[in-house]
Scaffold this motif. Structure first.
Motif, PDB file in Angstrom:
ATOM      1  N   LEU A  37     -84.333  22.472 -15.463  1.00 28.22           N
ATOM      2  CA  LEU A  37     -82.728  22.671 -15.839  1.00 28.22           C
ATOM      3  C   LEU A  37     -82.778  22.105 -17.543  1.00 28.22           C
ATOM      4  CD1 LEU A  37     -80.910  21.166 -12.725  1.00 28.22           C
ATOM      5  CD2 LEU A  37     -80.392  24.336 -13.752  1.00 28.22           C
ATOM      6  N   GLN A  38     -84.222  21.488 -17.388  1.00 29.00           N
ATOM      7  CA  GLN A  38     -83.730  20.970 -19.005  1.00 29.00           C
ATOM      8  C   GLN A  38     -84.163  22.207 -19.756  1.00 29.00           C
ATOM      9  OE1 GLN A  38     -87.719  18.618 -19.403  1.00 29.00           O
ATOM     10  NE2 GLN A  38     -86.665  17.189 -17.812  1.00 29.00           N
ATOM     11  N   GLY A  39     -83.611  21.792 -20.972  1.00 37.49           N
ATOM     12  CA  GLY A  39     -83.424  23.470 -22.156  1.00 37.49           C
ATOM     13  C   GLY A  39     -82.319  24.068 -22.194  1.00 37.49           C
ATOM     14  N   PHE A  40     -81.521  22.826 -21.101  1.00 35.30           N
ATOM     15  CA  PHE A  40     -80.528  24.951 -21.347  1.00 35.30           C
ATOM     16  C   PHE A  40     -79.446  23.771 -21.911  1.00 35.30           C
ATOM     17  CE2 PHE A  40     -81.926  27.099 -16.767  1.00 35.30           C
ATOM     18  CZ  PHE A  40     -82.180  27.317 -17.596  1.00 35.30           C
ATOM     19  N   ASP A  41     -79.349  23.180 -22.571  1.00 35.88           N
ATOM     20  CA  ASP A  41     -77.752  22.154 -22.963  1.00 35.88           C
ATOM     21  C   ASP A  41     -77.417  22.579 -21.761  1.00 35.88           C
ATOM     22  OD1 ASP A  41     -77.100  21.087 -25.164  1.00 35.88           O
ATOM     23  OD2 ASP A  41     -76.453  22.982 -26.368  1.00 35.88           O
ATOM     24  N   LEU A  42     -77.144  21.742 -21.125  1.00 31.14           N
ATOM     25  CA  LEU A  42     -75.728  21.337 -20.150  1.00 31.14           C
ATOM     26  C   LEU A  42     -75.048  20.132 -20.458  1.00 31.14           C
ATOM     27  CD1 LEU A  42     -77.709  22.023 -17.065  1.00 31.14           C
ATOM     28  CD2 LEU A  42     -76.211  23.967 -18.008  1.00 31.14           C
ATOM     29  N   ALA A  83     -74.969  32.563 -15.581  1.00 27.83           N
ATOM     30  CA  ALA A  83     -75.533  33.572 -15.181  1.00 27.83           C
ATOM     31  C   ALA A  83     -76.194  33.978 -17.120  1.00 27.83           C
ATOM     32  CB  ALA A  83     -74.466  34.566 -15.256  1.00 27.83           C
ATOM     33  N   LYS A  84     -76.375  34.036 -17.240  1.00 28.86           N
ATOM     34  CA  LYS A  84     -77.520  34.738 -18.850  1.00 28.86           C
ATOM     35  C   LYS A  84     -78.523  34.202 -19.307  1.00 28.86           C
ATOM     36  CE  LYS A  84     -73.573  36.356 -21.718  1.00 28.86           C
ATOM     37  NZ  LYS A  84     -72.670  35.506 -23.310  1.00 28.86           N
ATOM     38  N   LEU A  85     -78.180  32.582 -18.043  1.00 27.56           N
ATOM     39  CA  LEU A  85     -80.039  31.346 -18.506  1.00 27.56           C
ATOM     40  C   LEU A  85     -79.476  31.895 -16.812  1.00 27.56           C
ATOM     41  CD1 LEU A  85     -78.417  28.448 -20.177  1.00 27.56           C
ATOM     42  CD2 LEU A  85     -79.934  29.753 -20.807  1.00 27.56           C
ATOM     43  N   GLY A  86     -79.090  32.696 -16.103  1.00 25.33           N
ATOM     44  CA  GLY A  86     -79.535  33.317 -14.922  1.00 25.33           C
ATOM     45  C   GLY A  86     -79.558  32.047 -13.480  1.00 25.33           C
ATOM     46  N   ALA A 107     -83.336  30.755  -7.253  1.00 25.81           N
ATOM     47  CA  ALA A 107     -84.152  30.029  -8.418  1.00 25.81           C
ATOM     48  C   ALA A 107     -83.866  27.704  -8.067  1.00 25.81           C
ATOM     49  CB  ALA A 107     -84.668  30.598  -9.120  1.00 25.81           C
ATOM     50  N   PHE A 108     -82.226  28.167  -8.575  1.00 24.31           N
ATOM     51  CA  PHE A 108     -81.972  27.281  -9.355  1.00 24.31           C
ATOM     52  C   PHE A 108     -81.523  26.306  -8.595  1.00 24.31           C
ATOM     53  CE2 PHE A 108     -82.618  29.398 -12.610  1.00 24.31           C
ATOM     54  CZ  PHE A 108     -82.957  28.697 -14.359  1.00 24.31           C
ATOM     55  N   ALA A 109     -80.717  25.984  -7.107  1.00 20.48           N
ATOM     56  CA  ALA A 109     -80.192  25.674  -5.688  1.00 20.48           C
ATOM     57  C   ALA A 109     -81.087  24.094  -5.769  1.00 20.48           C
ATOM     58  CB  ALA A 109     -81.014  26.267  -4.697  1.00 20.48           C
ATOM     59  N   ALA A 110     -81.628  24.134  -5.703  1.00 24.74           N
ATOM     60  CA  ALA A 110     -83.284  22.823  -5.119  1.00 24.74           C
ATOM     61  C   ALA A 110     -83.562  22.078  -6.635  1.00 24.74           C
ATOM     62  CB  ALA A 110     -84.529  23.315  -4.497  1.00 24.74           C
ATOM     63  N   PRO A 111     -82.740  22.763  -7.842  1.00 19.26           N
ATOM     64  CA  PRO A 111     -83.586  21.616  -9.036  1.00 19.26           C
ATOM     65  C   PRO A 111     -82.008  21.067  -9.251  1.00 19.26           C
ATOM     66  CG  PRO A 111     -84.260  23.848  -9.729  1.00 19.26           C
ATOM     67  CD  PRO A 111     -84.154  23.738  -8.414  1.00 19.26           C
ATOM     68  N   ILE A 112     -80.587  22.096  -8.847  1.00 25.88           N
ATOM     69  CA  ILE A 112     -79.251  21.543  -8.979  1.00 25.88           C
ATOM     70  C   ILE A 112     -79.052  19.963  -8.154  1.00 25.88           C
ATOM     71  CG2 ILE A 112     -76.901  22.120  -8.518  1.00 25.88           C
ATOM     72  CD1 ILE A 112     -78.181  25.112  -9.965  1.00 25.88           C
ATOM     73  N   ALA A 113     -79.457  21.029  -6.870  1.00 23.04           N
ATOM     74  CA  ALA A 113     -80.135  19.916  -5.606  1.00 23.04           C
ATOM     75  C   ALA A 113     -80.604  18.451  -6.276  1.00 23.04           C
ATOM     76  CB  ALA A 113     -80.051  20.198  -4.540  1.00 23.04           C
ATOM     77  N   GLU A 114     -81.322  18.419  -6.262  1.00 25.59           N
ATOM     78  CA  GLU A 114     -81.752  17.168  -6.713  1.00 25.59           C
ATOM     79  C   GLU A 114     -81.757  16.774  -7.503  1.00 25.59           C
ATOM     80  OE1 GLU A 114     -85.838  16.450  -9.509  1.00 25.59           O
ATOM     81  OE2 GLU A 114     -85.901  17.923  -8.786  1.00 25.59           O
ATOM     82  N   TRP A 115     -80.631  17.505  -9.249  1.00 25.38           N
ATOM     83  CA  TRP A 115     -80.028  16.972 -10.106  1.00 25.38           C
ATOM     84  C   TRP A 115     -78.505  15.877  -9.747  1.00 25.38           C
ATOM     85  CZ3 TRP A 115     -76.915  19.586 -13.970  1.00 25.38           C
ATOM     86  CH2 TRP A 115     -76.471  18.601 -15.423  1.00 25.38           C
ATOM     87  N   LEU A 116     -77.918  16.412  -9.201  1.00 23.34           N
ATOM     88  CA  LEU A 116     -76.605  15.736  -7.986  1.00 23.34           C
ATOM     89  C   LEU A 116     -76.869  14.605  -7.054  1.00 23.34           C
ATOM     90  CD1 LEU A 116     -74.515  18.824  -7.622  1.00 23.34           C
ATOM     91  CD2 LEU A 116     -75.036  17.347  -9.876  1.00 23.34           C
TER      92      LEU A 116
END
Length: 157
Positions: A37-42, A83-86, A107-116
């Motif tokens: 998730l780095q570099g996405f400017d969240l 969505a544009k970022l996938g 593809a982002f489910a695990a990283p998002i769960a980790e972040w939260l």
């Protein structure tokens, strides 16, 4: 100074919270963002959106807007960006093909769960030791604080 019930007086509680809140926010901001998730400017608004999808599952933009308490157009723009970022996927609702369902991309489910999980596990440790009424008081106080801040911003405009 304490009150007869043993709790802090209002001015002491306010002082303590004014000193505590910036430290809490600073620590939350330092929670490590997973490499995926780095570099996405969240921003924090993205975190709230992702948290709803993580904990409540796929929903429509309108449902997500209601949960976030913001305009559907705001959520639609955030969903489009992610969505544009996938990070998110939009699919047709099987019950109504005109509606779109928003979900976290696999593809982002695990990283998002980790972040939260850093913030969630801290809240779970705190809330587990409280009685249900105490948990309700904490949540209610934070909601009231948010509303008072918003009211203060509205009064200044």
């Amino acid at each position: 100074m304490s009150t007869p019930s043993g709790g802090p007086a209002v001015d002491e509680a306010v002082r303590t919270l004014l000193l505590l809140m910036p430290r809490i926010v600073g620590r939350v901001k330092r929670l490590p963002i997973p490499a995926a998730l780095q570099g996405f400017d969240l921003a924090p608004r993205h975190l709230a959106l992702l948290a709803h999808l993580e904990y409540d599952g796929p929903v429509t933009v309108s449902e997500l807007a209601a949960r976030l308490e913001v305009a559907p157009t705001t959520v639609s723009l955030m969903v489009s960006d992610l969505a544009k970022l996938g990070v998110l996927e939009r699919t047709a609702d099987p019950a109504d093909r005109r509606r779109r369902i928003v979900a976290i991309a696999p593809a982002f489910a695990a990283p998002i769960a980790e972040w939260l999980s850093g913030s969630a596990s801290a809240w779970e440790r705190v809330m587990r030791d409280l009685a249900p009424a105490e948990r309700a008081t904490v949540v209610g106080a934070l909601r009231a604080y948010e509303a008072a801040l918003e009211e203060g911003l509205t009064d200044r405009s």
